[in-house]
Design an enzyme around this catalytic site. Structure first.
Site: not given
Length: 269
Positions: A80-81, A131, A135, A174, A229
């Protein structure tokens, strides 16, 4: 809108990679250790699984009743991210060294800032999902604003790729959702990804901590979607050792791509 885009993208990919007509789930041939740059005993990608969001609208047992259909000691690696120039290249290098394919969930702002990394992920055979755009905690936003966040993330990923090629896979920041948001995602033809194993590598950890926590989390269920991540330097540094740990403990990596119930496409490994 999303359904039409993904069907069109799938048709374009089919011209390049071929189409396998199978019901609901399709599997591609594994990437054997012998095919991995001449590296003996590489972990490799055991199989590639094509899933239809209409059949699997929500996956990940942390939040939902089912996950992707895995066998014992099979893991899906997800990141992710990103993309993040300081650490994503290191993650991609580690995956390439072991011929492992993963699923990336991009933040739109990061994709816009580093489109070359989005293209590298796709060109190296990984699945590009999204995603959100910034965020944000979508469950805390008005539904219309949450929808814009989702749409913005896909738009940024597709702009980086040059055409709508991102998979219809979405993970909420989250892991925060609501019934209204889940209904919107299902109607839009998007698969909502949760997780099965979480080393919480967003914490201030050493690389060895990441490996230990990841294996402990995975061994609780002996299979599942692993959340990591690629924006974390300690995760990037830990990944080579983590992949070796997976191999030592007898785990196999499964790569998930998009495939409709009527036709599933798979890229060569």
């Amino acid at each position: 809108m999303f359904v039409e885009l993904f069907r069109a993208a799938t048709a374009r990919r089919a011209l390049c990679y071929g189409v396998v007509c199978l019901p609901l789930i399709a599997f591609a041939a594994p990437a054997s250790a012998e095919q991995c740059h001449g590296v003996a005993n590489a972990l490799g990608t055991a199989r590639t699984m094509a899933l239809d969001p209409a059949v699997f609208p929500r996956v990940g047992t942390l939040q939902y009743p089912q996950t992707v259909p895995l066998r014992d000691h099979e893991v899906v690696l997800s990141f992710d991210d990103g993309p993040w120039p300081a650490s994503t290249p290191q993650v991609l290098d580690a995956l390439a060294a072991q011929c492992v394919k993963a699923n990336f969930f991009l933040v739109g702002e990061h994709a816009k800032a580093a489109p070359e990394l989005v293209r590298r992920e796709y060109e190296e055979g990984h699945t590009v999902g999204t995603h959100s755009q910034t965020h944000a905690d979508l469950a805390k936003l008005p539904l219309a604003d949450a929808e814009k966040e989702i749409q913005g993330g896909f738009a940024a990923a597709n702009a980086a790729l040059g055409e709508p090629l991102a998979a219809p896979f979405f993970r909420a920041p989250y892991l925060s959702t609501s019934p209204a948001l889940e209904q919107y995602l299902a109607k839009a033809g998007l698969m909502l990804w949760s997780i099965d194993a979480d080393p919480e590598d967003w914490r201030d950890l050493t690389p060895d901590d990441v490996v230990s926590r990841a294996m402990t989390a995975l061994d609780k269920k002996h299979q599942g979607i692993m959340l990591m991540h690629d924006v974390q330097g300690h995760t990037a540094a830990a990944l080579p050792k983590f992949l070796e740990a997976l191999k030592t403990e007898g785990y196999s990596v499964v790569h998930v791509i998009y495939g409709s119930a009527k036709e599933a496409t798979a890229r060569p490994q």
